[in-house]
Enzyme design. Structure first.
Site, PDB file in Angstrom:
ATOM      1  N   ARG A 180      11.270  -3.014  10.713  1.00  0.00           N
ATOM      2  CA  ARG A 180      10.322  -2.426  11.664  1.00  0.00           C
ATOM      3  C   ARG A 180      10.104  -3.381  12.826  1.00  0.00           C
ATOM      4  O   ARG A 180      10.043  -4.593  12.628  1.00  0.00           O
ATOM      5  CB  ARG A 180       8.962  -2.201  10.967  1.00  0.00           C
ATOM      6  CG  ARG A 180       8.864  -0.901  10.235  1.00  0.00           C
ATOM      7  CD  ARG A 180       7.675  -0.800   9.312  1.00  0.00           C
ATOM      8  NE  ARG A 180       6.396  -1.230   9.858  1.00  0.00           N
ATOM      9  CZ  ARG A 180       5.238  -1.087   9.198  1.00  0.00           C
ATOM     10  NH1 ARG A 180       5.206  -0.514   8.013  1.00  0.00           N
ATOM     11  NH2 ARG A 180       4.118  -1.504   9.734  1.00  0.00           N
ATOM     12  N   ARG A 237      11.215  -7.137   4.446  1.00  0.00           N
ATOM     13  CA  ARG A 237      11.031  -5.681   4.343  1.00  0.00           C
ATOM     14  C   ARG A 237      11.975  -4.937   5.279  1.00  0.00           C
ATOM     15  O   ARG A 237      12.153  -5.320   6.436  1.00  0.00           O
ATOM     16  CB  ARG A 237       9.581  -5.329   4.669  1.00  0.00           C
ATOM     17  CG  ARG A 237       9.321  -3.830   4.671  1.00  0.00           C
ATOM     18  CD  ARG A 237       7.863  -3.503   4.527  1.00  0.00           C
ATOM     19  NE  ARG A 237       7.091  -3.797   5.712  1.00  0.00           N
ATOM     20  CZ  ARG A 237       5.782  -3.539   5.807  1.00  0.00           C
ATOM     21  NH1 ARG A 237       5.143  -3.027   4.774  1.00  0.00           N
ATOM     22  NH2 ARG A 237       5.132  -3.814   6.920  1.00  0.00           N
ATOM     23  N   ARG A 239      -1.170  -9.043  13.409  1.00  0.00           N
ATOM     24  CA  ARG A 239      -1.728  -8.044  12.491  1.00  0.00           C
ATOM     25  C   ARG A 239      -2.587  -8.710  11.409  1.00  0.00           C
ATOM     26  O   ARG A 239      -3.635  -8.208  11.039  1.00  0.00           O
ATOM     27  CB  ARG A 239      -0.602  -7.226  11.860  1.00  0.00           C
ATOM     28  CG  ARG A 239      -0.025  -6.203  12.842  1.00  0.00           C
ATOM     29  CD  ARG A 239       1.391  -5.804  12.485  1.00  0.00           C
ATOM     30  NE  ARG A 239       1.496  -5.096  11.248  1.00  0.00           N
ATOM     31  CZ  ARG A 239       2.602  -5.029  10.510  1.00  0.00           C
ATOM     32  NH1 ARG A 239       3.690  -5.662  10.899  1.00  0.00           N
ATOM     33  NH2 ARG A 239       2.614  -4.345   9.395  1.00  0.00           N
ATOM     34  N   ARG A 246      -9.470   1.080   9.039  1.00  0.00           N
ATOM     35  CA  ARG A 246      -9.158  -0.329   9.242  1.00  0.00           C
ATOM     36  C   ARG A 246     -10.235  -1.029  10.059  1.00  0.00           C
ATOM     37  O   ARG A 246     -10.135  -2.223  10.277  1.00  0.00           O
ATOM     38  CB  ARG A 246      -7.839  -0.442   9.998  1.00  0.00           C
ATOM     39  CG  ARG A 246      -6.614  -0.681   9.119  1.00  0.00           C
ATOM     40  CD  ARG A 246      -5.434  -0.695  10.050  1.00  0.00           C
ATOM     41  NE  ARG A 246      -4.258  -1.342   9.591  1.00  0.00           N
ATOM     42  CZ  ARG A 246      -3.208  -0.722   9.070  1.00  0.00           C
ATOM     43  NH1 ARG A 246      -3.249   0.551   8.826  1.00  0.00           N
ATOM     44  NH2 ARG A 246      -2.121  -1.403   8.780  1.00  0.00           N
ATOM     45  N   LYS A 292       0.826  -1.212   0.000  1.00  0.00           N
ATOM     46  CA  LYS A 292       0.000   0.000   0.000  1.00  0.00           C
ATOM     47  C   LYS A 292       0.856   1.257   0.000  1.00  0.00           C
ATOM     48  O   LYS A 292       0.614   2.182  -0.752  1.00  0.00           O
ATOM     49  CB  LYS A 292      -0.909   0.071   1.254  1.00  0.00           C
ATOM     50  CG  LYS A 292      -1.859  -1.071   1.424  1.00  0.00           C
ATOM     51  CD  LYS A 292      -2.831  -0.795   2.580  1.00  0.00           C
ATOM     52  CE  LYS A 292      -2.197  -0.621   3.954  1.00  0.00           C
ATOM     53  NZ  LYS A 292      -1.465  -1.788   4.469  1.00  0.00           N
TER      54      LYS A 292
HETATM   55  P1  AMP Z   1       0.862   0.360   8.610  1.00  0.00           P
HETATM   56  O1  AMP Z   1       2.083   1.174   8.394  1.00  0.00           O
HETATM   57  O2  AMP Z   1      -0.320   0.853   7.801  1.00  0.00           O
HETATM   58  O3  AMP Z   1       1.108  -1.123   8.416  1.00  0.00           O
HETATM   59  O4  AMP Z   1       0.434   0.574  10.148  1.00  0.00           O
HETATM   60  C1  AMP Z   1       1.304   0.193  11.196  1.00  0.00           C
HETATM   61  C2  AMP Z   1       0.540   0.078  12.485  1.00  0.00           C
HETATM   62  O5  AMP Z   1      -0.025   1.361  12.841  1.00  0.00           O
HETATM   63  C3  AMP Z   1      -0.645  -0.876  12.456  1.00  0.00           C
HETATM   64  O6  AMP Z   1      -0.275  -2.225  12.648  1.00  0.00           O
HETATM   65  C4  AMP Z   1      -1.474  -0.325  13.626  1.00  0.00           C
HETATM   66  O7  AMP Z   1      -0.920  -0.685  14.880  1.00  0.00           O
HETATM   67  C5  AMP Z   1      -1.286   1.185  13.481  1.00  0.00           C
HETATM   68  N1  AMP Z   1      -2.328   1.745  12.584  1.00  0.00           N
HETATM   69  C6  AMP Z   1      -2.151   2.359  11.369  1.00  0.00           C
HETATM   70  N2  AMP Z   1      -3.316   2.750  10.846  1.00  0.00           N
HETATM   71  C7  AMP Z   1      -4.281   2.367  11.722  1.00  0.00           C
HETATM   72  C8  AMP Z   1      -5.701   2.460  11.746  1.00  0.00           C
HETATM   73  N3  AMP Z   1      -6.390   3.016  10.715  1.00  0.00           N
HETATM   74  N4  AMP Z   1      -6.357   1.951  12.821  1.00  0.00           N
HETATM   75  C9  AMP Z   1      -5.692   1.392  13.868  1.00  0.00           C
HETATM   76  N5  AMP Z   1      -4.361   1.261  13.909  1.00  0.00           N
HETATM   77  C10 AMP Z   1      -3.646   1.737  12.838  1.00  0.00           C
END
Ligand code: AMP
Length: 217
Positions: free
Chosen positions: A157, A125, A168, A88, A10
């Site tokens: 990460r 990654r 996740r 989400r 994404k």
């Molecule tokens: P990402 O970089 O999109 O994979 O997001 C990393 C982490 O940030 C996720 O695993 C969640 O812990 C938190 N996070 C990001 N966006 C959201 C969201 N819309 N709702 C809840 N947690 C989020």
């Protein structure tokens, strides 16, 4: 907006889509990571959830997105925006509809990638701690492991460790699949095969967006 499992690509696609249409973009994950790096109260709170692979609670996420929409109101109304990794949960999706009014969300693109491919991508990654640029063990920066764009350190990460990733993906099934159903029912959802190479996925995403923009209301 782009949705998809963790590691579906994404982030890379959203950045390119936002550049292509010259619009603002918000990646909630990037925003939380930056806040955690800076040690702000929001970042400290969010980090507790992120490192364990949990979702940040809806009220926190919704507050951050509302602030983004308010701050960019003029620009967003004029040219639009792209959201990455939000909503989400079903609560977040409903809140977004309330904030925007139904008319303003044109399209929801779901990058569809099988779980085993996602797991392989996430295991390799690596991300720049400074600017968030993404690499892979098979495609390292020119000077490993220092970022080609900003010279920052490129690392794995914390939430890309196996335990967090499994959690996740589990939460994706429970919390985020209902969001996909929500947008499918509203007629806004387009699924794009995210398994292909990055260039082909980008072309498919742009084609889907252009088709939606040209379609009669
Ligand atoms: P990402 O970089 O999109 O994979 O997001 C990393 C982490 O940030 C996720 O695993 C969640 O812990 C938190 N996070 C990001 N966006 C959201 C969201 N819309 N709702 C809840 N947690 C989020």
């Amino acid at each position: 907006m782009l949705l998809g499992k963790q590691g579906a690509g994404k982030g890379t696609q959203v950045t390119r889509v936002a550049e292509h249409y010259a619009v603002a973009h918000l990646a909630t994950g990037d925003l939380f990571r930056a806040a955690a790096r800076d040690g702000t109260p929001l970042g400290v709170k969010a980090r507790r959830y992120i490192d364990r692979g949990e979702l940040v609670p809806d009220d926190i996420v919704i507050g951050v997105v509302r602030e983004f929409l308010t701050d960019h109101d003029g620009a967003l109304a004029a040219s639009g925006f792209v959201l990455d990794g939000f909503p989400r949960t079903r609560v977040q999706a409903e809140e977004l509809d309330v904030s925007l009014g139904d008319e303003r969300l044109d399209i929801v693109v779901n990058l569809d990638v099988p779980t085993e491919v996602v797991l392989a991508r996430i295991a390799g990654r690596r991300v720049c701690v400074q600017c968030g640029a993404t690499y892979h063990v098979d495609h390292s920066p020119r000077d490993p492991w220092w970022c080609d764009h900003c010279g920052g350190h490129v690392l794995q990460r914390d939430d890309d460790q196996e335990d967090s990733v499994m959690r996740r993906l589990e939460l994706y099934e429970i919390q985020t699949l209902p969001v996909i159903q929500y947008y499918r029912r509203s007629g806004k959802l387009v699924s794009v095969n995210g398994e292909a190479d990055s260039e082909s996925v980008f072309t498919a995403v742009i084609t889907a967006i252009d088709a939606r923009r040209e379609a009669p209301e």
